[in-house]
Write a protein that holds these residues in place. Structure first.
Motif: not given
Length: 525
Positions: A249-256
């Motif tokens: 919930l505290d993570t902005m962008g996830i690209e992996n």
């Protein structure tokens, strides 16, 4: 304001409106008022049951979405809800327009039964990924209960209010003119704070539950994966979580995340919960585990005591409690949290526009935070304990190219200084020479990694000196019938996809453990 794709999507959603609504605008002659008027005009043109009207309000620019036949059903936005808040705008249009909300019926009934007078105000920033959940929860409550009113306020457009109320972190919620809460809050959490009997009722309901075959503690990627895999085996499965989604919930962008080019933490968390709800899983949210009592014999029932006094029993447990931001644990950190000490640069960075800030930590998270903040604030001082930064070389090169960033290595932060109301600086010790130095600034962003949420497990299962749960390649802990997965364990790589795999492994191992128990042991349990 809206591009062709957004316009078409919004027009499709607005087809679900069942009752006429009004967009009640309070506008001035400023540029932001003109932008808002343009947006509202575009929305009005998409549906015959939407009308744009003008009325005065204390905040300009702002607008209310209200039901034409019943003006008590309304919510208000002070600002232009684009960015992360565009979804909040769409949901508000639909819900005021009579489209049924996606909430459990018992929660809806609980909201409708609340008595009193509740005027909520939520300060948000358009870059905050945690704000929409709070805004949407309070909007829903306002739509369902005329005793509840809500205004969502873009702090960047109402700086005098932000300064007067000394708001330095979002989301920041006020109730009837007094501080109510800060940070991410789910609907159930807000309800528990204003419905004083909610926690007691929840504890009574939990205490009455029969033992589970598999009980998952923690609702992050590992916990969600474990619950799905267990439920698919047709065994009685429960999941108790302090907040569903966990650190994601505290993570902005996830690209992996394999198979998905880009997503964001709150979106992924919502997808995880939705997927779990497709199965027969008893989800118990907002539950904090306080003690684990392992079974006295193999095949017996393990017991988990919760903070509300209730307890849950299960034949097998899967511990997936994840991790939290590590604190620097120096004088001033706790005192000035949300008053200049922050942990989310994406959420709180906009409140430090043009100001001086420090980032504590020279790993990937710290360097990425410094790079992001450098585009907003006046100056960034990055402080790293070791002699060299630990971030990837490409990030270090980018950081070094920024003119408003200073890097200090071999430095130990010893104090966050404040004036009683807010941060005014920090003190660090030069580890090479032992000298103390002061840095004058207005904000401190702590980015020094994570610590596992396992304090409550001491003495129950084997932990490493760092507090991680010791597991083998099957996810088994030191206690028979108790498994673990995710960032709280000794699994070396703290990644979402790794946690999901570990959760699946733990669930399969738990099922294998159950089916190998002697029949008499299963019956006795």
């Amino acid at each position: 304001m809206l591009d062709a794709n957004m316009t078409q999507q919004l027009k499709t959603y607005l087809g679900n409106i069942k009752q006429p609504i009004e967009l009640v605008a309070a506008l001035g002659d400023d540029a932001k008022s003109r932008e808002l008027e343009e947006l509202l005009g575009e929305i009005e043109a998409l549906h015959d049951d939407i009308a744009l009207v003008r009325e005065d309000d204390a905040r300009v620019p702002s607008f209310a979405i209200r039901r034409a036949a019943d003006h008590d059903v309304q919510v208000r936005f002070a600002g232009i809800p684009m960015g992360h808040e565009f979804t909040s705008l769409v949901l508000a249009l639909l819900q005021v327009g009579g489209h049924p909300p996606k909430a459990d019926q018992d929660v809806i009934d609980q909201i409708k039964a609340i008595d009193g007078d509740f005027a909520f105000e939520t300060y948000f920033s358009l870059s905050c990924q945690n704000c929409p959940d709070v805004v949407q929860a309070l909007n829903l409550m306002a739509v369902l209960n005329p005793n509840i009113r809500h205004t969502a306020i873009d702090g960047a457009l109402f700086q005098p209010e932000v300064d007067a109320r000394e708001i330095m972190s979002v989301p920041s919620v006020w109730l009837n003119g007094e501080p109510f809460g800060q940070g991410r809050m789910e609907l159930e959490k807000i309800l528990s704070k204003i419905d004083t009997g909610a926690e007691k009722r929840a504890a009574e309901a939990i205490a009455a539950k029969d033992p589970f075959d598999v009980l998952v503690i923690g609702g992050g990627p590992a916990g969600a994966s474990a619950a799905i895999y267990a439920a698919r085996k047709g065994i009685r499965t429960g999941i108790a979580a302090e907040r569903f989604g966990g650190q994601v919930l505290d993570t902005m962008g996830i690209e992996n995340f394999v198979g998905t080019g880009y997503t964001e933490g709150p979106k992924l968390a919502a997808q995880l919960e939705s997927h779990v709800r497709e199965y027969d899983v008893d989800i118990m949210n907002l539950q904090v585990a306080e003690e684990l009592i392992p079974a006295e014999r193999e095949g017996g029932l393990h017991e988990v005591t919760l903070a509300n006094g209730a307890s849950l029993k299960a034949r097998t447990l899967i511990l997936s409690t994840g991790a939290r931001w590590r604190h620097i644990n120096v004088p001033g950190e706790d005192e000035y949290r949300n008053k200049g000490v922050a942990y989310c640069p994406h959420c709180d960075g906009p409140f430090y526009k043009g100001k001086r800030v420090a980032v504590i930590g020279g790993g990937n998270s710290g360097v990425e935070a410094a790079i992001d903040l450098a585009g907003i604030v006046g100056h960034v001082t990055l402080i790293e304990y070791e002699a060299d930064l630990r971030a990837d070389a490409v990030l270090q090169r980018k950081l070094a190219s920024l003119p408003n960033v200073k890097i200090i290595t071999s430095a130990m932060t010893t104090e966050v200084r404040g004036d009683g109301d807010k941060v005014v600086g920090l003190t660090y010790k030069d580890r090479n020479h032992g000298t103390a130095h002061e840095v004058d600034l207005e904000g401190v962003f702590v980015q020094i990694g994570l610590v596992p949420n396992t304090e409550w497990l001491k003495g129950a299962v084997a932990l490493t000196p760092y507090g991680e749960i010791e597991v083998d390649d099957r996810g088994e802990t030191s206690q028979p019938g108790i498994f673990a997965a995710g960032d709280a364990t000794t699994t070396p790589y703290k990644q979402i996809v790794v946690a999901m795999g570990a959760g699946s492994t733990a669930a399969l191992s738990a099922f294998d453990y159950l089916i190998r128990l002697p029949v008499e042991e299963r019956q006795a349990a």
